[in-house]
Design a protein around this motif. Structure first.
Motif, PDB file in Angstrom:
ATOM      1  N   HIS A  94      35.582  19.632  54.439  1.00 60.99           N
ATOM      2  CA  HIS A  94      34.260  19.205  54.759  1.00 60.99           C
ATOM      3  C   HIS A  94      34.216  18.165  55.804  1.00 60.99           C
ATOM      4  O   HIS A  94      33.219  17.633  55.939  1.00 60.99           O
ATOM      5  N   ILE A  95      35.379  17.932  56.535  1.00 63.04           N
ATOM      6  CA  ILE A  95      35.442  16.896  57.574  1.00 63.04           C
ATOM      7  C   ILE A  95      35.177  17.653  59.146  1.00 63.04           C
ATOM      8  O   ILE A  95      35.600  18.715  59.303  1.00 63.04           O
ATOM      9  N   LYS A  96      34.376  16.917  59.813  1.00 62.61           N
ATOM     10  CA  LYS A  96      34.246  17.374  60.985  1.00 62.61           C
ATOM     11  C   LYS A  96      34.332  15.904  61.938  1.00 62.61           C
ATOM     12  O   LYS A  96      34.510  14.858  61.578  1.00 62.61           O
ATOM     13  N   GLY A  97      34.234  15.981  63.252  1.00 58.85           N
ATOM     14  CA  GLY A  97      34.671  14.794  64.218  1.00 58.85           C
ATOM     15  C   GLY A  97      33.605  15.201  65.608  1.00 58.85           C
ATOM     16  O   GLY A  97      33.209  16.313  66.034  1.00 58.85           O
ATOM     17  N   LEU A  98      33.339  13.983  65.919  1.00 57.79           N
ATOM     18  CA  LEU A  98      32.539  13.736  67.239  1.00 57.79           C
ATOM     19  C   LEU A  98      33.193  12.506  68.012  1.00 57.79           C
ATOM     20  O   LEU A  98      33.322  11.568  67.424  1.00 57.79           O
ATOM     21  N   LYS A  99      33.477  12.885  69.099  1.00 57.05           N
ATOM     22  CA  LYS A  99      34.155  12.067  70.096  1.00 57.05           C
ATOM     23  C   LYS A  99      33.181  11.646  71.345  1.00 57.05           C
ATOM     24  O   LYS A  99      32.999  12.491  71.782  1.00 57.05           O
ATOM     25  N   LEU A 100      32.905  10.379  71.307  1.00 56.59           N
ATOM     26  CA  LEU A 100      31.979   9.825  72.389  1.00 56.59           C
ATOM     27  C   LEU A 100      32.916   9.331  73.679  1.00 56.59           C
ATOM     28  O   LEU A 100      34.109   9.350  73.470  1.00 56.59           O
ATOM     29  N   ALA A 101      32.070   9.491  74.976  1.00 58.57           N
ATOM     30  CA  ALA A 101      33.020   9.337  76.041  1.00 58.57           C
ATOM     31  C   ALA A 101      33.411   7.770  76.195  1.00 58.57           C
ATOM     32  O   ALA A 101      34.516   7.852  76.941  1.00 58.57           O
ATOM     33  N   GLY A 102      32.839   7.095  75.751  1.00 57.07           N
ATOM     34  CA  GLY A 102      33.302   5.655  75.617  1.00 57.07           C
ATOM     35  C   GLY A 102      32.857   4.827  74.614  1.00 57.07           C
ATOM     36  O   GLY A 102      32.145   5.322  73.708  1.00 57.07           O
ATOM     37  N   GLN A 115      44.732   5.454  67.435  1.00 51.92           N
ATOM     38  CA  GLN A 115      44.929   6.958  67.189  1.00 51.92           C
ATOM     39  C   GLN A 115      43.856   7.599  66.129  1.00 51.92           C
ATOM     40  O   GLN A 115      43.857   8.571  65.697  1.00 51.92           O
ATOM     41  N   THR A 116      42.604   6.920  66.425  1.00 50.15           N
ATOM     42  CA  THR A 116      41.529   7.522  65.534  1.00 50.15           C
ATOM     43  C   THR A 116      41.078   8.787  65.701  1.00 50.15           C
ATOM     44  O   THR A 116      41.040   9.597  64.813  1.00 50.15           O
ATOM     45  N   TRP A 117      41.025   9.263  67.034  1.00 45.21           N
ATOM     46  CA  TRP A 117      40.777  10.724  67.186  1.00 45.21           C
ATOM     47  C   TRP A 117      41.588  11.647  66.824  1.00 45.21           C
ATOM     48  O   TRP A 117      41.211  12.616  66.365  1.00 45.21           O
ATOM     49  N   SER A 118      42.919  11.584  67.211  1.00 46.12           N
ATOM     50  CA  SER A 118      43.866  12.242  66.613  1.00 46.12           C
ATOM     51  C   SER A 118      43.729  12.542  65.284  1.00 46.12           C
ATOM     52  O   SER A 118      44.203  13.630  64.539  1.00 46.12           O
ATOM     53  N   ILE A 119      43.601  11.300  64.658  1.00 45.32           N
ATOM     54  CA  ILE A 119      43.561  11.570  63.063  1.00 45.32           C
ATOM     55  C   ILE A 119      42.443  12.307  62.681  1.00 45.32           C
ATOM     56  O   ILE A 119      42.507  13.049  61.823  1.00 45.32           O
TER      57      ILE A 119
END
Length: 316
Positions: free
Chosen positions: A70-78, A56-60
């Motif tokens: 101050h928090i942002k997120g970046l999700k890689l395709a794989g 659940q890393t991305w949902s968190i």
């Protein structure tokens, strides 16, 4: 130098759901405190890069980006690996900050020395390396294999910082220089010192992992070390030549011994001079072919010039 620089903290994550809420809370608190004391700009941020996690890393990350200022997120395709995920964060956000600090998500790197890094950066330092004081928290095996790794790098003439992992601050001009490196086989611990510019270190005690398990077992650590050697040194190829000379000298000695043994009648004629060189030279040849093949494999990866990562989503 801007008295209130925009500072970004970049942290690659792979299956870090157990530790991520605490990590983001601590880093967000550090940024808020530094901004409140006018050491950095209020626009400073932390970005967590999801390297193809299966939990659940991305949902968190999305949840923390909505709740914390101050928090942002970046999700890689794989899943592309730690070094490429870290590079993705550094390159994506290099134009949005005056400096970026890379740190692992497991909270083993002491976030309290971020302030020391920023002070050195504001004094004109382009790269500030976080260096461990000692390795008391490591097991006997891990501590000694790490020491072996650094000694091996020194022998191979690879320019890396002793007891430094990937906890460092880089100024924008260092990041711009880093973006010009197009290699696929990444070893940032060797690339960044090779860039140059003014550098300094801060020392800290490495902490116990807050939660979860290490994503770098011995097998991955060994592969990482070998990648570092072959990406930054042609010494193993020179070693092949050295081994060749040693074998030549050894064969001369074996020839003398074989002739002496044959003369005294202590062995079956032809056995010693056939069997021993055959096994010995066969093993050495396989060893040398393996080293040469490793370099050929790296050339194959580089000449294809495939993208190192793809970005799936971003949350601010």
């Amino acid at each position: 130098m801007n008295t209130k620089p925009i500072v970004g903290i970049v942290s690659p994550c792979y299956n870090e759901a157990l530790v991520l809420p605490e990590t983001s809370a601590q880093i967000n608190a550090v940024l808020a405190d530094l901004a409140a004391r006018n050491l950095i700009s209020e626009k400073s941020f932390a970005v967590f890069i999801d390297d193809g996690s299966k939990d659940q890393t991305w949902s968190i990350i999305e949840q923390q980006a909505r709740q914390l200022a101050h928090i942002k997120g970046l999700k890689l395709a794989g899943n592309v690996g730690h070094q490429k995920a870290l590079l993705a964060g550094l390159i994506t956000f290099k134009d949005e900050a005056d400096a970026l600090i890379s740190i692992d998500a497991d909270l083993q790197d002491d976030v309290r020395v971020i302030e020391d890094m920023i002070v050195k950066f504001k004094s004109g330092t382009d790269v500030v390396y976080g260096v461990r004081k000692e390795r008391v928290t490591d097991t006997f095996f891990k501590r000694n294999t790490a020491l072996l790794f650094y000694r091996l790098m020194k022998i191979m003439k690879v320019n890396i910082i002793y007891n430094h992992a990937d906890y460092r601050l880089c100024s924008q001009r260092v990041l711009n220089a880093l973006s010009e490196f197009g290699e696929v086989n990444l070893f940032l611990r060797g690339i960044i010192p090779s860039i140059g510019f003014r550098s300094d270190v801060v020392y800290y005690d490495r902490l116990e992992r807050f939660a979860g398990e290490s994503k770098y077992p011995f097998r991955k650590m060994a592969a990482f070390a070998w990648n570092g050697v072959t990406s930054f040194s042609n010494y193993p190829l020179k070693l092949v030549t050295i081994v060749g000379f040693v074998i030549f000298f050894f064969c001369l000695l074996m020839t003398g011994y074989a002739l002496f043994a044959l003369y005294t009648g202590n062995v079956v004629p032809g056995w010693l001079s056939t069997v021993l060189p055959m096994y010995f030279l066969g093993g050495v040849q396989l060893f040398c072919f393996g080293i040469i093949g490793e370099y050929i494999g790296k050339i194959y990866s580089e000449v294809k010039q495939r993208p190192r990562y793809f970005i799936d989503k971003r949350v601010d």
